[in-house]
Every structure is written in C-alpha cells, then in structure tokens.
Design a protein around this motif. Structure first.
Motif, PDB file in Angstrom:
ATOM      1  N   TYR A 166       0.851  -1.186   0.000  1.00  0.00           N
ATOM      2  CA  TYR A 166       0.000   0.000   0.000  1.00  0.00           C
ATOM      3  C   TYR A 166       0.889   1.238   0.000  1.00  0.00           C
ATOM      4  CZ  TYR A 166      -3.750  -3.191   1.201  1.00  0.00           C
ATOM      5  OH  TYR A 166      -4.652  -4.216   1.179  1.00  0.00           O
ATOM      6  N   THR A 167       0.511   2.235  -0.803  1.00  0.00           N
ATOM      7  CA  THR A 167       1.259   3.474  -0.866  1.00  0.00           C
ATOM      8  C   THR A 167       0.302   4.651  -0.729  1.00  0.00           C
ATOM      9  OG1 THR A 167       2.881   2.468  -2.345  1.00  0.00           O
ATOM     10  CG2 THR A 167       2.871   4.872  -2.230  1.00  0.00           C
ATOM     11  N   VAL A 168       0.575   5.524   0.231  1.00  0.00           N
ATOM     12  CA  VAL A 168      -0.188   6.755   0.415  1.00  0.00           C
ATOM     13  C   VAL A 168       0.558   7.851  -0.343  1.00  0.00           C
ATOM     14  CG1 VAL A 168      -1.017   8.434   2.091  1.00  0.00           C
ATOM     15  CG2 VAL A 168      -1.033   5.997   2.654  1.00  0.00           C
ATOM     16  N   LYS A 169      -0.193   8.732  -0.980  1.00  0.00           N
ATOM     17  CA  LYS A 169       0.399   9.800  -1.802  1.00  0.00           C
ATOM     18  C   LYS A 169       1.261   9.196  -2.905  1.00  0.00           C
ATOM     19  CE  LYS A 169       0.315  13.121   1.959  1.00  0.00           C
ATOM     20  NZ  LYS A 169       1.051  13.969   2.866  1.00  0.00           N
ATOM     21  N   ASP A 170       0.694   8.260  -3.627  1.00  0.00           N
ATOM     22  CA  ASP A 170       1.417   7.567  -4.695  1.00  0.00           C
ATOM     23  C   ASP A 170       1.557   8.493  -5.902  1.00  0.00           C
ATOM     24  OD1 ASP A 170       2.510   5.911  -6.576  1.00  0.00           O
ATOM     25  OD2 ASP A 170       1.143   4.240  -6.202  1.00  0.00           O
ATOM     26  N   THR A 171       2.632   9.257  -5.928  1.00  0.00           N
ATOM     27  CA  THR A 171       2.878  10.193  -7.027  1.00  0.00           C
ATOM     28  C   THR A 171       3.394   9.490  -8.275  1.00  0.00           C
ATOM     29  OG1 THR A 171       5.084  10.659  -6.180  1.00  0.00           O
ATOM     30  CG2 THR A 171       3.300  12.148  -5.483  1.00  0.00           C
ATOM     31  N   LEU A 173      -5.077  12.403 -12.186  1.00  0.00           N
ATOM     32  CA  LEU A 173      -4.315  11.744 -11.120  1.00  0.00           C
ATOM     33  C   LEU A 173      -3.369  12.713 -10.417  1.00  0.00           C
ATOM     34  CD1 LEU A 173      -3.448   8.355 -12.874  1.00  0.00           C
ATOM     35  CD2 LEU A 173      -5.150   8.736 -11.069  1.00  0.00           C
ATOM     36  N   SER A 174      -2.867  13.699 -11.151  1.00  0.00           N
ATOM     37  CA  SER A 174      -1.939  14.658 -10.555  1.00  0.00           C
ATOM     38  C   SER A 174      -2.640  15.625  -9.606  1.00  0.00           C
ATOM     39  CB  SER A 174      -1.202  15.438 -11.652  1.00  0.00           C
ATOM     40  OG  SER A 174      -2.058  16.391 -12.253  1.00  0.00           O
ATOM     41  N   LYS A 175      -3.948  15.669  -9.647  1.00  0.00           N
ATOM     42  CA  LYS A 175      -4.700  16.609  -8.816  1.00  0.00           C
ATOM     43  C   LYS A 175      -5.345  15.949  -7.597  1.00  0.00           C
ATOM     44  CE  LYS A 175      -5.662  19.568 -12.755  1.00  0.00           C
ATOM     45  NZ  LYS A 175      -4.824  20.697 -12.393  1.00  0.00           N
ATOM     46  N   THR A 176      -5.096  14.663  -7.403  1.00  0.00           N
ATOM     47  CA  THR A 176      -5.695  13.948  -6.275  1.00  0.00           C
ATOM     48  C   THR A 176      -4.617  13.286  -5.428  1.00  0.00           C
ATOM     49  OG1 THR A 176      -6.045  12.000  -7.698  1.00  0.00           O
ATOM     50  CG2 THR A 176      -7.923  13.478  -7.366  1.00  0.00           C
ATOM     51  N   LEU A 177      -4.971  13.027  -4.176  1.00  0.00           N
ATOM     52  CA  LEU A 177      -4.144  12.207  -3.307  1.00  0.00           C
ATOM     53  C   LEU A 177      -4.507  10.771  -3.636  1.00  0.00           C
ATOM     54  CD1 LEU A 177      -2.872  12.617   0.103  1.00  0.00           C
ATOM     55  CD2 LEU A 177      -4.521  10.773  -0.087  1.00  0.00           C
ATOM     56  N   GLY A 186      -5.874  -2.010  -6.479  1.00  0.00           N
ATOM     57  CA  GLY A 186      -6.814  -1.135  -5.799  1.00  0.00           C
ATOM     58  C   GLY A 186      -6.304   0.291  -5.766  1.00  0.00           C
ATOM     59  N   CYS A 187      -7.254   1.222  -5.765  1.00  0.00           N
ATOM     60  CA  CYS A 187      -6.883   2.638  -5.724  1.00  0.00           C
ATOM     61  C   CYS A 187      -8.028   3.436  -5.110  1.00  0.00           C
ATOM     62  CB  CYS A 187      -6.594   3.150  -7.133  1.00  0.00           C
ATOM     63  SG  CYS A 187      -6.088   4.883  -7.188  1.00  0.00           S
ATOM     64  N   LEU A 188      -7.686   4.352  -4.235  1.00  0.00           N
ATOM     65  CA  LEU A 188      -8.635   5.304  -3.673  1.00  0.00           C
ATOM     66  C   LEU A 188      -8.065   6.682  -3.960  1.00  0.00           C
ATOM     67  CD1 LEU A 188     -10.451   5.168  -0.318  1.00  0.00           C
ATOM     68  CD2 LEU A 188      -9.229   7.239  -0.938  1.00  0.00           C
ATOM     69  N   ARG A 189      -8.906   7.555  -4.530  1.00  0.00           N
ATOM     70  CA  ARG A 189      -8.470   8.913  -4.872  1.00  0.00           C
ATOM     71  C   ARG A 189      -9.231   9.924  -4.026  1.00  0.00           C
ATOM     72  NH1 ARG A 189      -9.867  10.206 -10.273  1.00  0.00           N
ATOM     73  NH2 ARG A 189      -8.452  11.941 -10.052  1.00  0.00           N
ATOM     74  N   ILE A 190      -8.504  10.907  -3.465  1.00  0.00           N
ATOM     75  CA  ILE A 190      -9.103  11.958  -2.646  1.00  0.00           C
ATOM     76  C   ILE A 190      -8.853  13.302  -3.307  1.00  0.00           C
ATOM     77  CG2 ILE A 190      -9.040  13.170  -0.431  1.00  0.00           C
ATOM     78  CD1 ILE A 190      -8.066  10.513   0.823  1.00  0.00           C
ATOM     79  N   GLY A 195     -13.281  17.543   1.567  1.00  0.00           N
ATOM     80  CA  GLY A 195     -12.610  16.485   0.821  1.00  0.00           C
ATOM     81  C   GLY A 195     -13.644  15.489   0.343  1.00  0.00           C
ATOM     82  N   THR A 196     -13.355  14.869  -0.777  1.00  0.00           N
ATOM     83  CA  THR A 196     -14.248  13.850  -1.304  1.00  0.00           C
ATOM     84  C   THR A 196     -13.436  12.688  -1.845  1.00  0.00           C
ATOM     85  OG1 THR A 196     -16.114  13.407  -2.791  1.00  0.00           O
ATOM     86  CG2 THR A 196     -14.418  14.896  -3.620  1.00  0.00           C
ATOM     87  N   ILE A 197     -13.966  11.512  -1.707  1.00  0.00           N
ATOM     88  CA  ILE A 197     -13.376  10.338  -2.344  1.00  0.00           C
ATOM     89  C   ILE A 197     -13.989  10.273  -3.734  1.00  0.00           C
ATOM     90  CG2 ILE A 197     -13.197   7.824  -2.329  1.00  0.00           C
ATOM     91  CD1 ILE A 197     -13.376   7.982   0.759  1.00  0.00           C
ATOM     92  N   SER A 198     -13.159  10.463  -4.741  1.00  0.00           N
ATOM     93  CA  SER A 198     -13.686  10.427  -6.105  1.00  0.00           C
ATOM     94  C   SER A 198     -13.867   9.000  -6.589  1.00  0.00           C
ATOM     95  CB  SER A 198     -12.799  11.223  -7.064  1.00  0.00           C
ATOM     96  OG  SER A 198     -11.487  10.728  -7.056  1.00  0.00           O
ATOM     97  N   GLU A 199     -12.997   8.098  -6.179  1.00  0.00           N
ATOM     98  CA  GLU A 199     -13.148   6.680  -6.516  1.00  0.00           C
ATOM     99  C   GLU A 199     -12.527   5.807  -5.444  1.00  0.00           C
ATOM    100  OE1 GLU A 199     -12.552   8.330 -10.794  1.00  0.00           O
ATOM    101  OE2 GLU A 199     -10.997   8.079  -9.300  1.00  0.00           O
TER     102      GLU A 199
END
Length: 128
Positions: free
Chosen positions: A3-8, A36-40, A52-56, A64-68
């Motif tokens: 798992y990676t948080v802030k996966d740039t 992708l560059s505009k979300t966490l 798996g991927c969660l975008r904020i 804040g919103t979870i977009s996916e």
C-alpha cells in the motif's frame, strides 16, 4: 500487498487498466494523468499489478471527497478496500464526503462510514 499513500508514481496506463475492469469506458491517457496529478492517490499493488486505488480530492481545509474507490473484482472481499478506506481516514487533510454505488452501502457502514447528505450531480453539458 503493498500500500502506498500519496502515490505520485501512479501512471495513467496502470490506472486505466484497473478502471477498465470495473467501469469500462473510453479513457484518455493524458486527461487521466492530469486528473491523477490533482488527487491524493492511495494504491494497493500485488507485485507490479495495481489491484486497488482510492483517490481523494480536497481543498486541504474544509472539504474532501473520495472520487473513486476501486478494487479489481478478483481481489474484492480480501480487505483491500477496507484498508484503503482506513488509510484515507488516517491521511486525508479533512473529513471526507462521497457517494456510494447502490448496493455498496453495507461495505461502507461496516467500515465505520456514516450516512450523510444525499448526493446530487450536475452533468457536464453545453454552456449557455
């Protein structure tokens, strides 16, 4: 599972390969990379495979919103979505609002999410 948080380093090709298995569509790689560059991005990889991927999307202060929240069908019901939600709660700069697909409510509620406002959308259309 990694798992990676802030996966740039999340690239459009990997994200599109994931999303095509859940919400098939005509995704533009350049636009996807911009999005992708505009979300966490919080990701889950099984080896080199994005599973798996969660975008904020957040203003960093009030909203804040979870977009996916996406998990490959073959990897669902293995705790990946739950882990992505926990990481989102730990690392989001604000509280998070999001809509849920019909039928997914029980998943979110078992993960400690509370029902909130009804969601609405304004479809993108021609400008007046």
């Amino acid at each position: 599972m990694k798992y990676t948080v802030k996966d740039t380093s999340l690239c459009a090709a990997a994200f599109i390969a994931l999303v095509q298995q859940i919400w098939p569509g005509d995704y533009d790689a350049e636009k996807t990379q911009t999005a992708l560059s505009k979300t966490l991005n919080i990701t889950a990889y099984d080896g080199d495979l994005l599973v798996g991927c969660l975008r904020i999307l957040s203003d960093g202060v009030y909203f804040g919103t979870i977009s996916e929240l996406l998990v490959l069908p073959a990897y669902q019901k293995k705790g990946i979505g739950s882990r992505l939600l926990r990481l989102a709660k730990e690392h989001a700069p604000t509280m998070l609002f999001f809509g849920a697909q019909p039928g997914a409510e029980a998943f979110y509620e078992k993960n400690g999410c509370q029902r909130s406002l009804q969601s609405y959308m304004i479809p993108k259309g021609p400008r007046a």
